[in-house]
Design a protein around this motif. Sequence first.
Motif, PDB file in Angstrom:
ATOM      1  N   THR B  20      53.503 -29.754   3.842  1.00  0.00           N
ATOM      2  CA  THR B  20      52.634 -29.824   2.471  1.00  0.00           C
ATOM      3  C   THR B  20      53.604 -30.260   1.470  1.00  0.00           C
ATOM      4  O   THR B  20      54.601 -29.841   1.363  1.00  0.00           O
ATOM      5  CB  THR B  20      52.180 -28.536   2.523  1.00  0.00           C
ATOM      6  N   TRP B  35      47.842 -40.702  -4.402  1.00  0.00           N
ATOM      7  CA  TRP B  35      48.977 -40.417  -3.437  1.00  0.00           C
ATOM      8  C   TRP B  35      49.409 -41.575  -2.875  1.00  0.00           C
ATOM      9  O   TRP B  35      48.406 -42.571  -2.634  1.00  0.00           O
ATOM     10  CB  TRP B  35      48.636 -39.454  -2.284  1.00  0.00           C
ATOM     11  N   GLU B  55      38.191 -32.272   0.017  1.00  0.00           N
ATOM     12  CA  GLU B  55      39.238 -32.587   0.650  1.00  0.00           C
ATOM     13  C   GLU B  55      39.148 -34.209   1.013  1.00  0.00           C
ATOM     14  O   GLU B  55      37.820 -34.399   1.608  1.00  0.00           O
ATOM     15  CB  GLU B  55      39.671 -31.760   1.886  1.00  0.00           C
ATOM     16  N   SER B  63      44.282 -34.451   1.598  1.00  0.00           N
ATOM     17  CA  SER B  63      44.947 -34.029   0.414  1.00  0.00           C
ATOM     18  C   SER B  63      43.674 -33.389  -0.322  1.00  0.00           C
ATOM     19  O   SER B  63      42.490 -33.621  -0.201  1.00  0.00           O
ATOM     20  CB  SER B  63      45.069 -35.421  -0.473  1.00  0.00           C
ATOM     21  N   SER B  72      47.975 -30.670  -6.776  1.00  0.00           N
ATOM     22  CA  SER B  72      47.442 -31.372  -5.687  1.00  0.00           C
ATOM     23  C   SER B  72      48.397 -31.127  -4.649  1.00  0.00           C
ATOM     24  O   SER B  72      49.518 -31.093  -4.856  1.00  0.00           O
ATOM     25  CB  SER B  72      47.155 -32.785  -5.801  1.00  0.00           C
ATOM     26  N   LEU B  74      49.238 -32.785  -0.403  1.00  0.00           N
ATOM     27  CA  LEU B  74      49.184 -33.611   0.641  1.00  0.00           C
ATOM     28  C   LEU B  74      49.776 -32.973   1.939  1.00  0.00           C
ATOM     29  O   LEU B  74      50.856 -32.455   1.990  1.00  0.00           O
ATOM     30  CB  LEU B  74      50.106 -34.762   0.441  1.00  0.00           C
ATOM     31  N   ASN B  75      48.884 -32.965   2.888  1.00  0.00           N
ATOM     32  CA  ASN B  75      49.233 -32.283   4.065  1.00  0.00           C
ATOM     33  C   ASN B  75      49.253 -33.421   5.263  1.00  0.00           C
ATOM     34  O   ASN B  75      48.601 -34.271   5.217  1.00  0.00           O
ATOM     35  CB  ASN B  75      48.013 -31.256   4.647  1.00  0.00           C
ATOM     36  N   TYR B  87      57.071 -40.122  -0.543  1.00  0.00           N
ATOM     37  CA  TYR B  87      55.468 -39.839  -0.854  1.00  0.00           C
ATOM     38  C   TYR B  87      55.744 -39.637  -2.266  1.00  0.00           C
ATOM     39  O   TYR B  87      56.275 -38.748  -3.047  1.00  0.00           O
ATOM     40  CB  TYR B  87      54.873 -38.522  -0.137  1.00  0.00           C
ATOM     41  N   CYS B  89      53.234 -39.388  -6.036  1.00  0.00           N
ATOM     42  CA  CYS B  89      51.944 -38.711  -6.478  1.00  0.00           C
ATOM     43  C   CYS B  89      51.889 -39.495  -8.071  1.00  0.00           C
ATOM     44  O   CYS B  89      52.978 -39.397  -8.655  1.00  0.00           O
ATOM     45  CB  CYS B  89      52.155 -37.304  -6.607  1.00  0.00           C
TER      46      CYS B  89
END
Lengths: 114, 111
Positions: B20, B35, B55, B63, B72, B74-75, B87, B89
Amino acid sequence: GAVVSQHPSRVICKSGTSVKIECRSLDFQATTMFWYRQFPKQSLMLMATSNEGSKATYEQGVEKDKFLINHASLTLSTLTVTSAHPEDSSFYICSARRDFPEQFFGPGTRLTVL
Amino acid sequence: EDKVVQSPLSLVVHEGDTVTLNCSYEVTNFRSLLWYKQEKKAPTFLFMLTSSGIEKKSGRLSSILDKKELFSILNITATQTGDSAVYLCAVCNNAGNMLTFGGGTRLMVKP
């Protein structure tokens, strides 16, 4: 769709020379293009916003006389690093906006100034 | 001044793990949060989020945005070595054209 190209992908030059980097949106018209600079292991820092047919808007701390931006058409923006010095060595990335606010990025240009 | 903070700065996991990634922001007149995944070259777009609680999902990535908490996540489930990347954002406000990027999270997935 939404492909952005940059040329050249890599450039090595001597200190004092000027380098031009091109950014093209290949399959869409981009009224706005953005130029970013990225140092190793750091995030993207916006340098300037380029609008077709008008002068670029530079972020604070970015010298407009050193980093000349020309947005000649809806598919082309150029960044010229004038009188480049070693501290200008960096990864320069452009992006083009098709539908606000999403941006599509070019592959980047790695500039090395000796 | 708009501000985006990502955490953790870096993360090392093994294949199959779930991760995560976090992004918090302060922005005037928020419009959207985006993202991106950056490997060796330019960032590639993953998600754009504008509404709280909805989602967005793409394969193993998902996300969600919390506009109340200005946050926020991001999974990434069942991570693979190909997920190794930075990654990023970014947030966009209504007034400007520009994206403000966070510092990124560097993810390394080991076999």
